[in-house]
Design a protein around this motif. Structure first.
Motif, PDB file in Angstrom:
ATOM      1  N   ASN A 180      69.637  24.076  48.551  1.00 33.59           N
ATOM      2  CA  ASN A 180      70.620  23.564  47.602  1.00 33.59           C
ATOM      3  C   ASN A 180      70.010  23.669  46.213  1.00 33.59           C
ATOM      4  OD1 ASN A 180      68.959  21.181  47.272  1.00 33.59           O
ATOM      5  ND2 ASN A 180      69.855  20.408  49.182  1.00 33.59           N
ATOM      6  N   LYS A 181      70.604  23.023  45.231  1.00 32.18           N
ATOM      7  CA  LYS A 181      70.112  23.169  43.866  1.00 32.18           C
ATOM      8  C   LYS A 181      68.719  22.587  43.658  1.00 32.18           C
ATOM      9  CE  LYS A 181      74.632  23.330  41.592  1.00 32.18           C
ATOM     10  NZ  LYS A 181      75.514  22.711  40.574  1.00 32.18           N
ATOM     11  N   ARG A 182      68.292  21.698  44.551  1.00 33.50           N
ATOM     12  CA  ARG A 182      67.011  21.017  44.336  1.00 33.50           C
ATOM     13  C   ARG A 182      65.930  21.389  45.351  1.00 33.50           C
ATOM     14  NH1 ARG A 182      67.962  17.723  40.378  1.00 33.50           N
ATOM     15  NH2 ARG A 182      70.062  16.865  40.059  1.00 33.50           N
ATOM     16  N   LEU A 183      66.343  21.808  46.532  1.00 33.53           N
ATOM     17  CA  LEU A 183      65.402  22.038  47.626  1.00 33.53           C
ATOM     18  C   LEU A 183      65.288  23.528  47.935  1.00 33.53           C
ATOM     19  CD1 LEU A 183      63.601  20.756  49.872  1.00 33.53           C
ATOM     20  CD2 LEU A 183      65.664  20.712  51.301  1.00 33.53           C
ATOM     21  N   ALA A 184      64.055  24.004  48.090  1.00 36.18           N
ATOM     22  CA  ALA A 184      63.817  25.419  48.395  1.00 36.18           C
ATOM     23  C   ALA A 184      62.773  25.551  49.488  1.00 36.18           C
ATOM     24  CB  ALA A 184      63.359  26.163  47.146  1.00 36.18           C
ATOM     25  N   PHE A 185      62.870  26.640  50.261  1.00 38.74           N
ATOM     26  CA  PHE A 185      61.891  26.974  51.281  1.00 38.74           C
ATOM     27  C   PHE A 185      61.447  28.422  51.104  1.00 38.74           C
ATOM     28  CE2 PHE A 185      63.940  23.372  53.320  1.00 38.74           C
ATOM     29  CZ  PHE A 185      62.860  22.717  53.915  1.00 38.74           C
ATOM     30  N   GLY A 186      60.228  28.696  51.553  1.00 39.18           N
ATOM     31  CA  GLY A 186      59.719  30.059  51.500  1.00 39.18           C
ATOM     32  C   GLY A 186      58.712  30.296  52.597  1.00 39.18           C
ATOM     33  N   ALA A 187      58.519  31.567  52.961  1.00 36.41           N
ATOM     34  CA  ALA A 187      57.574  31.931  54.011  1.00 36.41           C
ATOM     35  C   ALA A 187      56.873  33.228  53.638  1.00 36.41           C
ATOM     36  CB  ALA A 187      58.289  32.079  55.355  1.00 36.41           C
ATOM     37  N   LYS A 188      55.678  33.396  54.180  1.00 38.37           N
ATOM     38  CA  LYS A 188      54.882  34.592  53.940  1.00 38.37           C
ATOM     39  C   LYS A 188      54.201  34.992  55.243  1.00 38.37           C
ATOM     40  CE  LYS A 188      51.035  36.206  50.999  1.00 38.37           C
ATOM     41  NZ  LYS A 188      50.139  35.827  49.876  1.00 38.37           N
ATOM     42  N   ILE A 189      54.419  36.229  55.675  1.00 34.80           N
ATOM     43  CA  ILE A 189      53.775  36.759  56.869  1.00 34.80           C
ATOM     44  C   ILE A 189      52.943  37.974  56.466  1.00 34.80           C
ATOM     45  CG2 ILE A 189      55.826  38.109  57.482  1.00 34.80           C
ATOM     46  CD1 ILE A 189      54.965  37.741  60.437  1.00 34.80           C
ATOM     47  N   SER A 190      51.730  38.064  57.008  1.00 35.06           N
ATOM     48  CA  SER A 190      50.811  39.107  56.569  1.00 35.06           C
ATOM     49  C   SER A 190      50.122  39.787  57.735  1.00 35.06           C
ATOM     50  CB  SER A 190      49.735  38.512  55.650  1.00 35.06           C
ATOM     51  OG  SER A 190      50.301  37.826  54.559  1.00 35.06           O
ATOM     52  N   LEU A 191      49.948  41.097  57.619  1.00 38.56           N
ATOM     53  CA  LEU A 191      49.065  41.859  58.490  1.00 38.56           C
ATOM     54  C   LEU A 191      47.731  42.002  57.787  1.00 38.56           C
ATOM     55  CD1 LEU A 191      51.430  44.702  59.779  1.00 38.56           C
ATOM     56  CD2 LEU A 191      50.706  42.644  60.998  1.00 38.56           C
ATOM     57  N   LEU A 192      46.639  41.811  58.544  1.00 38.47           N
ATOM     58  CA  LEU A 192      45.299  41.820  57.965  1.00 38.47           C
ATOM     59  C   LEU A 192      44.485  42.983  58.505  1.00 38.47           C
ATOM     60  CD1 LEU A 192      44.503  38.007  58.367  1.00 38.47           C
ATOM     61  CD2 LEU A 192      45.812  39.145  56.548  1.00 38.47           C
ATOM     62  N   SER A 193      43.602  43.491  57.681  1.00 39.37           N
ATOM     63  CA  SER A 193      42.662  44.531  58.085  1.00 39.37           C
ATOM     64  C   SER A 193      41.264  44.109  57.655  1.00 39.37           C
ATOM     65  CB  SER A 193      43.034  45.875  57.439  1.00 39.37           C
ATOM     66  OG  SER A 193      42.051  46.859  57.695  1.00 39.37           O
ATOM     67  N   GLY A 194      40.428  43.691  58.631  1.00 42.20           N
ATOM     68  CA  GLY A 194      39.106  43.173  58.310  1.00 42.20           C
ATOM     69  C   GLY A 194      38.181  44.221  57.731  1.00 42.20           C
ATOM     70  N   LYS A 225      27.130  36.156  64.305  1.00 44.74           N
ATOM     71  CA  LYS A 225      28.159  37.166  64.507  1.00 44.74           C
ATOM     72  C   LYS A 225      28.281  37.992  63.238  1.00 44.74           C
ATOM     73  CE  LYS A 225      30.996  34.334  67.646  1.00 44.74           C
ATOM     74  NZ  LYS A 225      32.339  33.717  67.848  1.00 44.74           N
ATOM     75  N   ALA A 226      28.527  39.282  63.421  1.00 42.21           N
ATOM     76  CA  ALA A 226      28.637  40.153  62.258  1.00 42.21           C
ATOM     77  C   ALA A 226      29.457  41.388  62.587  1.00 42.21           C
ATOM     78  CB  ALA A 226      27.252  40.569  61.763  1.00 42.21           C
ATOM     79  N   SER A 227      30.081  41.938  61.569  1.00 47.07           N
ATOM     80  CA  SER A 227      30.811  43.191  61.751  1.00 47.07           C
ATOM     81  C   SER A 227      29.891  44.396  61.613  1.00 47.07           C
ATOM     82  CB  SER A 227      31.945  43.288  60.728  1.00 47.07           C
ATOM     83  OG  SER A 227      31.435  43.227  59.399  1.00 47.07           O
ATOM     84  N   TRP A 276      37.882  41.145  65.415  1.00 44.25           N
ATOM     85  CA  TRP A 276      36.887  42.156  65.073  1.00 44.25           C
ATOM     86  C   TRP A 276      36.627  43.031  66.303  1.00 44.25           C
ATOM     87  CZ3 TRP A 276      35.741  42.574  60.014  1.00 44.25           C
ATOM     88  CH2 TRP A 276      36.108  41.491  59.207  1.00 44.25           C
ATOM     89  N   GLY A 277      36.544  44.319  66.096  1.00 42.09           N
ATOM     90  CA  GLY A 277      36.513  45.294  67.183  1.00 42.09           C
ATOM     91  C   GLY A 277      35.256  45.265  68.024  1.00 42.09           C
ATOM     92  N   TYR A 281      29.033  42.702  66.349  1.00 38.54           N
ATOM     93  CA  TYR A 281      27.813  42.213  67.002  1.00 38.54           C
ATOM     94  C   TYR A 281      27.862  40.699  67.197  1.00 38.54           C
ATOM     95  CZ  TYR A 281      26.041  46.759  65.480  1.00 38.54           C
ATOM     96  OH  TYR A 281      25.868  48.109  65.260  1.00 38.54           O
ATOM     97  N   VAL A 282      27.320  40.279  68.331  1.00 40.09           N
ATOM     98  CA  VAL A 282      27.220  38.859  68.650  1.00 40.09           C
ATOM     99  C   VAL A 282      25.827  38.589  69.197  1.00 40.09           C
ATOM    100  CG1 VAL A 282      28.071  36.986  70.119  1.00 40.09           C
ATOM    101  CG2 VAL A 282      29.683  38.626  69.132  1.00 40.09           C
TER     102      VAL A 282
END
Length: 476
Positions: A180-194, A225-227, A276-277, A281-282
């Protein structure tokens, strides 16, 4: 040196140019940055703004870090390029802290979709990094020379360091609308590449230098742990997005403007993970090592053997890491002083959900026509006080801003580095810088009374979030 870096989990951040990126002064400014970071926020102005917005690969970034503890040693290393831990107090149990965050919007694109619900759809490509490390004095000393420990009594818990470093690309889609005039909603979806990851948690450690028997006895327990293990595993191909280390994150928020002008906003940001693929290392560390024949070995050989303790038994194994999710809350209210001049105070509280850290900031925004200046004192939950400042020029179709979350430390840090003088500056080390540009283009977003072609003026259009809420209410 590569293994030292890995074992200390990004400790080299101390001696690199300080590069946390929250930019609280940009909250509720309706800039492109505000719209992508706080997904419920509007960025277009009806009857004034153009329909599309982008940064066109122009700079839109924030870089910030601070180190608390051993400030003179770190300041000397940065300003003069000299690293010496000979005066460092050992055996005191002191814990020092580094935290660092970087947020770079490489490309943004945003579309005004509908007048009726003020719908906006956005796309962004970011490069993110986060780090937090609690480390001991003895860790810095062993980096300088193992000889600091010769002839001393045994040390317990000398290398009990706990920290992580993570960097990744983030490709996101954001959507917001007014309920409405006072209330708003929003969303954000993301794909990540480490890109890179290092995590070190030492829970028990012991060191004894025994010159009589010509040996060093070391015991370490913890997890690592490390990449990557060697720096030569990194290249431009590693830095480019490739989704060999995929992930996903979600963010959502809401805002409400009361009749008296009080504005409130709440967000959950970057709630996600990265897988992580299999080449990562672990190592579950549980080692007791005797380094013998000290007189027959060089310092570099001995330090290399000490460094290898955390990595020698590492195995290739996939694992998951959490992103640095945050919960934000803001409340503010504008006060009109004159027709052209206004003052808007705002309180912002931000807390990391999975990792250490957070902030409480008091934003003071002074605006005159299209120019705005903000002063932002901030308390960081790592026990640091920061003073930020921000300047902005903003019209409905163009914006440019420049600021620092930690102005005084930034000035002294740059001054000391340029003059190569470690005596410039006191207290903890830190620096911060951010800037951004946004441009709108295309047809003007006009009010329904001014045009018959504005999108979203028809009987069939519905609210996306209202449909979602109605589904849940029907199930009940």
């Amino acid at each position: 040196m590569a293994k030292k870096y890995l074992i200390l989990c990004a400790l080299c951040i101390c001696i690199a140019p300080f590069a946390k990126a929250q930019q609280y002064g940009l909250f509720n400014t309706r800039t492109l940055f505000d719209g992508f970071e706080n997904p419920a926020q509007r960025t277009f102005v009806v009857d004034s703004s153009r329909k599309f917005a982008s940064n066109f690969f122009l700079p839109n970034l924030g870089i910030n870090a601070a180190n608390k503890g051993n400030s003179d040693l770190i300041r000397r290393a940065i300003n003069e390029g000299t690293y010496s831990a000979k005066d460092l107090v050992l055996g005191s149990g002191d814990i020092n802290t580094i935290h660092q965050n970087t947020n770079i919007y490489l490309l943004t694109f945003r579309i005004f979709q509908s007048y009726k619900f003020q719908k906006e759809l956005g796309f962004a490509w970011q490069l993110r990094s986060d780090a937090h490390l609690d480390y001991t004095n003895e860790t810095l000393a062993i980096l300088d020379s193992y000889r600091r420990f010769v002839g001393r009594t045994p040390y317990d818990d000398v290398f009990n360091n706990d920290g992580y470093e993570q960097s990744y690309h983030q490709f996101s889609v954001t959507y917001r609308e007014n309920i409405n005039k006072r209330l708003a909603f929003g969303a954000k979806i993301s794909l990540l590449s480490g890109v890179t990851y290092n995590r070190l948690n030492i829970t028990d450690s012991y060191l004894l230098m025994d010159p009589t028997n010509n040996l060093i006895n070391v015991r370490v327990k913890g997890a690592y742990k490390a990449s990557f293990l060697e720096t030569d595993e990194l290249s431009h191909k590693t830095a480019a997005p490739n989704f060999r280390n995929p992930g996903i994150s979600l963010g959502f928020g809401t805002s409400y403007t009361a009749k008296n002008g009080v504005f409130m906003m709440a967000n959950i940001k970057d709630l996600g993970f990265i897988k992580w693929g299999k080449t990562a290392y672990v190592n579950n560390i549980s080692s007791e090592v005797n380094i013998t024949d000290l007189s027959q070995k060089s310092s570099s050989q001995i330090e290399s053997e000490l460094a290898n303790i955390a990595t020698d038994e590492s195995v290739n194994k996939s694992f998951y890491s959490l992103t640095n999710a945050k919960a934000d809350f803001m409340i503010s209210k504008p006060f009109s002083i004159t027709y052209s001049f206004s003052y808007t105070p705002g309180l912002v509280v931000s807390k990391n959900l999975f990792y250490k850290g957070g902030d409480a900031a008091f934003v003071n925004k002074f605006k005159y026509n299209t120019m705005a200046l903000s002063a932002i004192p901030t308390y960081n939950f790592n026990g640091l006080f920061l003073m930020g400042i921000q300047g902005m020029y903003q019209t409905p179709n163009f914006e440019i801003f420049l600021g620092s979350d930690n102005l005084f430390k930034t000035v002294t840090q740059i001054n000391g580095a340029l003059k190569q003088d470690h005596t410039i500056g006191t207290g903890y080390n830190g620096a911060s810088f951010y800037m951004g540009v946004g441009i709108k283009f295309g047809n003007t977003v006009e009010h329904a009374q001014n045009t018959s072609t504005i999108p979203g003026i028809n009987d069939q259009e519905a609210s996306f979030f209202k449909r979602i809420f109605s589904v849940f209410s029907k199930k009940r």
